[in-house]
Design a protein around this motif. Sequence first.
Motif, PDB file in Angstrom:
ATOM      1  N   SER A   2      12.034  36.581  51.531  1.00  0.00           N
ATOM      2  CA  SER A   2      11.486  36.748  52.890  1.00  0.00           C
ATOM      3  C   SER A   2      10.686  38.216  52.876  1.00  0.00           C
ATOM      4  CB  SER A   2      12.378  36.634  53.943  1.00  0.00           C
ATOM      5  OG  SER A   2      12.687  35.420  53.924  1.00  0.00           O
ATOM      6  N   SER A   3      10.108  38.851  51.698  1.00  0.00           N
ATOM      7  CA  SER A   3       9.647  40.102  51.905  1.00  0.00           C
ATOM      8  C   SER A   3       7.944  39.892  51.742  1.00  0.00           C
ATOM      9  CB  SER A   3      10.105  40.941  50.493  1.00  0.00           C
ATOM     10  OG  SER A   3      11.495  41.149  50.614  1.00  0.00           O
ATOM     11  N   GLN A   4       7.428  41.070  52.531  1.00  0.00           N
ATOM     12  CA  GLN A   4       5.775  41.094  52.071  1.00  0.00           C
ATOM     13  C   GLN A   4       5.594  41.900  51.256  1.00  0.00           C
ATOM     14  OE1 GLN A   4       3.549  39.360  53.983  1.00  0.00           O
ATOM     15  NE2 GLN A   4       5.241  38.242  54.800  1.00  0.00           N
ATOM     16  N   ILE A   5       4.883  41.559  49.859  1.00  0.00           N
ATOM     17  CA  ILE A   5       4.561  42.165  48.850  1.00  0.00           C
ATOM     18  C   ILE A   5       2.961  42.265  48.675  1.00  0.00           C
ATOM     19  CG2 ILE A   5       4.777  42.691  46.451  1.00  0.00           C
ATOM     20  CD1 ILE A   5       7.577  41.149  46.515  1.00  0.00           C
ATOM     21  N   THR A   6       2.221  43.171  48.602  1.00  0.00           N
ATOM     22  CA  THR A   6       0.819  43.166  48.794  1.00  0.00           C
ATOM     23  C   THR A   6       0.398  44.349  48.091  1.00  0.00           C
ATOM     24  OG1 THR A   6       0.695  44.700  50.784  1.00  0.00           O
ATOM     25  CG2 THR A   6       0.663  42.227  51.220  1.00  0.00           C
ATOM     26  N   GLY A  42      11.491  33.243  44.274  1.00  0.00           N
ATOM     27  CA  GLY A  42      10.997  33.593  45.440  1.00  0.00           C
ATOM     28  C   GLY A  42       9.274  33.754  45.226  1.00  0.00           C
ATOM     29  N   SER A  43       8.614  34.149  46.339  1.00  0.00           N
ATOM     30  CA  SER A  43       7.373  34.135  46.519  1.00  0.00           C
ATOM     31  C   SER A  43       6.870  35.145  45.356  1.00  0.00           C
ATOM     32  CB  SER A  43       6.993  34.529  47.855  1.00  0.00           C
ATOM     33  OG  SER A  43       5.627  34.611  48.198  1.00  0.00           O
ATOM     34  N   ASP A  44       5.621  34.929  44.806  1.00  0.00           N
ATOM     35  CA  ASP A  44       5.321  35.852  43.482  1.00  0.00           C
ATOM     36  C   ASP A  44       3.888  36.208  44.044  1.00  0.00           C
ATOM     37  OD1 ASP A  44       4.647  37.499  41.418  1.00  0.00           O
ATOM     38  OD2 ASP A  44       5.328  35.871  40.049  1.00  0.00           O
ATOM     39  N   THR A  45       3.657  37.228  44.644  1.00  0.00           N
ATOM     40  CA  THR A  45       2.347  37.834  44.699  1.00  0.00           C
ATOM     41  C   THR A  45       1.738  38.967  44.033  1.00  0.00           C
ATOM     42  OG1 THR A  45       2.828  39.309  46.611  1.00  0.00           O
ATOM     43  CG2 THR A  45       2.260  36.869  47.158  1.00  0.00           C
ATOM     44  N   VAL A  46       2.566  39.243  43.077  1.00  0.00           N
ATOM     45  CA  VAL A  46       2.156  40.371  42.130  1.00  0.00           C
ATOM     46  C   VAL A  46       1.517  39.977  40.990  1.00  0.00           C
ATOM     47  CG1 VAL A  46       3.667  42.265  40.886  1.00  0.00           C
ATOM     48  CG2 VAL A  46       4.701  40.997  42.717  1.00  0.00           C
ATOM     49  N   THR A  47       0.515  40.893  40.482  1.00  0.00           N
ATOM     50  CA  THR A  47      -0.578  40.755  39.438  1.00  0.00           C
ATOM     51  C   THR A  47      -0.235  41.249  38.188  1.00  0.00           C
ATOM     52  OG1 THR A  47      -2.299  40.256  41.315  1.00  0.00           O
ATOM     53  CG2 THR A  47      -3.262  40.700  39.019  1.00  0.00           C
ATOM     54  N   GLY A  48      -0.153  40.566  37.284  1.00  0.00           N
ATOM     55  CA  GLY A  48       0.083  40.905  35.643  1.00  0.00           C
ATOM     56  C   GLY A  48      -1.637  41.923  35.329  1.00  0.00           C
ATOM     57  N   LEU A  49      -1.305  42.927  34.842  1.00  0.00           N
ATOM     58  CA  LEU A  49      -2.393  43.632  34.237  1.00  0.00           C
ATOM     59  C   LEU A  49      -2.105  43.832  32.629  1.00  0.00           C
ATOM     60  CD1 LEU A  49      -3.359  45.974  37.090  1.00  0.00           C
ATOM     61  CD2 LEU A  49      -4.292  44.083  36.687  1.00  0.00           C
ATOM     62  N   SER A  50      -3.186  43.830  31.786  1.00  0.00           N
ATOM     63  CA  SER A  50      -3.159  44.301  30.609  1.00  0.00           C
ATOM     64  C   SER A  50      -3.174  45.763  30.334  1.00  0.00           C
ATOM     65  CB  SER A  50      -4.331  43.546  29.474  1.00  0.00           C
ATOM     66  OG  SER A  50      -5.568  44.071  30.088  1.00  0.00           O
ATOM     67  N   SER A  51      -2.892  46.334  29.500  1.00  0.00           N
ATOM     68  CA  SER A  51      -2.936  47.850  29.162  1.00  0.00           C
ATOM     69  C   SER A  51      -4.433  48.255  29.474  1.00  0.00           C
ATOM     70  CB  SER A  51      -2.581  48.224  27.713  1.00  0.00           C
ATOM     71  OG  SER A  51      -1.390  47.890  27.455  1.00  0.00           O
ATOM     72  N   ALA A  70      12.168  46.594  41.370  1.00  0.00           N
ATOM     73  CA  ALA A  70      13.505  46.619  41.947  1.00  0.00           C
ATOM     74  C   ALA A  70      14.127  45.399  41.850  1.00  0.00           C
ATOM     75  CB  ALA A  70      13.046  46.613  43.736  1.00  0.00           C
ATOM     76  N   GLY A  71      15.540  45.156  41.878  1.00  0.00           N
ATOM     77  CA  GLY A  71      16.138  43.980  41.523  1.00  0.00           C
ATOM     78  C   GLY A  71      16.006  43.018  42.523  1.00  0.00           C
ATOM     79  N   LYS A  72      16.064  43.296  43.895  1.00  0.00           N
ATOM     80  CA  LYS A  72      16.107  42.285  44.743  1.00  0.00           C
ATOM     81  C   LYS A  72      15.438  42.836  46.022  1.00  0.00           C
ATOM     82  CE  LYS A  72      18.925  38.866  47.126  1.00  0.00           C
ATOM     83  NZ  LYS A  72      20.225  38.328  47.377  1.00  0.00           N
ATOM     84  N   ALA A  73      14.564  42.279  46.739  1.00  0.00           N
ATOM     85  CA  ALA A  73      13.759  42.583  47.966  1.00  0.00           C
ATOM     86  C   ALA A  73      14.050  41.461  49.026  1.00  0.00           C
ATOM     87  CB  ALA A  73      12.267  42.592  47.670  1.00  0.00           C
ATOM     88  N   ILE A 111       6.558  45.773  50.526  1.00  0.00           N
ATOM     89  CA  ILE A 111       6.129  46.803  49.415  1.00  0.00           C
ATOM     90  C   ILE A 111       4.580  46.672  49.423  1.00  0.00           C
ATOM     91  CG2 ILE A 111       6.748  47.073  47.244  1.00  0.00           C
ATOM     92  CD1 ILE A 111       9.146  45.273  47.388  1.00  0.00           C
ATOM     93  N   SER A 112       4.083  47.824  49.320  1.00  0.00           N
ATOM     94  CA  SER A 112       2.362  47.736  48.975  1.00  0.00           C
ATOM     95  C   SER A 112       2.041  48.769  48.209  1.00  0.00           C
ATOM     96  CB  SER A 112       1.742  47.846  50.504  1.00  0.00           C
ATOM     97  OG  SER A 112       2.252  49.044  51.264  1.00  0.00           O
ATOM     98  N   ARG A 113       1.202  48.421  47.684  1.00  0.00           N
ATOM     99  CA  ARG A 113       0.351  49.693  46.543  1.00  0.00           C
ATOM    100  C   ARG A 113       1.187  50.142  45.675  1.00  0.00           C
ATOM    101  NH1 ARG A 113      -0.955  50.299  51.723  1.00  0.00           N
ATOM    102  NH2 ARG A 113       0.383  52.448  51.833  1.00  0.00           N
ATOM    103  N   CYS A 114       1.890  49.133  44.844  1.00  0.00           N
ATOM    104  CA  CYS A 114       2.668  49.919  44.030  1.00  0.00           C
ATOM    105  C   CYS A 114       2.734  49.174  42.628  1.00  0.00           C
ATOM    106  CB  CYS A 114       4.212  49.479  44.306  1.00  0.00           C
ATOM    107  SG  CYS A 114       4.664  50.543  45.904  1.00  0.00           S
ATOM    108  N   TYR A 115       3.034  49.615  41.646  1.00  0.00           N
ATOM    109  CA  TYR A 115       2.860  48.946  40.279  1.00  0.00           C
ATOM    110  C   TYR A 115       4.094  49.411  39.204  1.00  0.00           C
ATOM    111  CZ  TYR A 115       1.027  53.097  37.677  1.00  0.00           C
ATOM    112  OH  TYR A 115       0.768  54.199  37.002  1.00  0.00           O
ATOM    113  N   SER A 116       4.449  48.508  38.406  1.00  0.00           N
ATOM    114  CA  SER A 116       5.449  48.833  37.531  1.00  0.00           C
ATOM    115  C   SER A 116       5.055  48.687  35.917  1.00  0.00           C
ATOM    116  CB  SER A 116       6.506  47.991  37.532  1.00  0.00           C
ATOM    117  OG  SER A 116       7.547  47.949  36.509  1.00  0.00           O
ATOM    118  N   THR A 117       5.472  49.693  35.144  1.00  0.00           N
ATOM    119  CA  THR A 117       5.049  49.379  33.643  1.00  0.00           C
ATOM    120  C   THR A 117       6.467  49.509  32.952  1.00  0.00           C
ATOM    121  OG1 THR A 117       4.987  51.734  33.243  1.00  0.00           O
ATOM    122  CG2 THR A 117       3.012  50.397  33.657  1.00  0.00           C
ATOM    123  N   SER A 118       7.544  49.029  33.378  1.00  0.00           N
ATOM    124  CA  SER A 118       8.921  48.898  33.188  1.00  0.00           C
ATOM    125  C   SER A 118       8.924  47.858  32.098  1.00  0.00           C
ATOM    126  CB  SER A 118       9.983  48.706  34.366  1.00  0.00           C
ATOM    127  OG  SER A 118       9.989  49.760  35.196  1.00  0.00           O
TER     128      SER A 118
END
Length: 373
Positions: free
Chosen positions: A196-200, A218-227, A163-166, A171-178
């Motif tokens: 001010s969003s909760q991203i878990t 903003g607050s970054d609680t998103v985890t990057g994963l390799s292929s 998403a562009g902006k939250a 937002i929970s249990r989501c992922y992106s390979t964009s």
Amino acid sequence: MRKLLTVLLSIIMTVSVIGGTTLTSVSVADLMAIADRPDANFYLLNDIDAEDFTWTSVPSFSGNFYGNGYSVSINGAPLFGTIESGATVQDLSVWGTSVSGETNVGVIAGTIKGTVKNCYAMGYASAASVVGGLAGLIDGGTVSDCYVSVTVSGSSGTLGGFAGKAENANISRCYSTSTVSGSTVETGAFIGNNSSSQITNCYYGSDNSSQFLGVGMGSDTVTGLSSEQMNSAGSFAGFDFTNTWNIIEGVTRPRLISINGLGTQQSPYRIHNTTDFSELLSAGCGAANAGKYYRLDCDIEGNLSSIGSNDNRFTGIFDGNNHVIRSNSYSLFGAIEAGRKERRFLWMFAIFWRYIRICGGCELRYDRKLSCL
């Protein structure tokens, strides 16, 4: 237009409750009711291919949209302009051939204020500002168990793979390979700007993104994963791999059971597009996945690679479900293990095959010699 109106009329059912009575109908009025009756409940009954139709967003949706695991292909604006507070969209996958606008642009919605769950977005999204794969802006909305694989681009402003902006979102249990093309400070692999969003329990494919941060500002609680990590259930803390998600360990990324199934006879792997075809059927080769069930849910067209080889044979049960596959490939299946089944489908090798109708009495149209096994 691929008989667009005929297809659309046969696949959407509008359900409304008047005085305790449930009414069902299938008509042009029902189709238009997505915009004309935005507070109604809609049930998708088949995949929709509307790529040849310039889609205009449902401007303000306040009802409930039940995708039932089916998909919609669109070209033009987001499927929904705004999913309002109190509205729900679930169990839906959307392919955006080319989704664009000035601001607040995403494949499924421009803005989410309500609830979106168990959804998948793929394709291309672009805008001058506030653009993302699923939605441009998540404004106080709740998004759970969704994933996106979208090429996102914008000339300026806020860009994110998911998403562009939250703002004040959950937002929970989501992922992106964009993949995201942007150079502003508000550009992120998952969210461009988090306010001010909760991203878990959310993740992004670090090998797929040119962005180094999950959240641009903003607050970054998103985890990057390799292929490699993306293909392992152990990488996705919080994901329910019993009831909501399914993964073919070491082969595929997590997929939603409601959209792609479990691979069992009761819940076959469902194929909606060429990506599903290539990834799911390729995973059906070899002894480890023997006996898995696969079902084609719509007509598909593209340059498809053959599934299986003499060293790695297809070992599943494939149901064409009376649909059509069009391709310039040499063969659909390179090799099939003895005892495996193909239902309502004619298996063949061909120098070039262009049109195959998958049904009991098969109809063939071809450019050159066909040799059937």
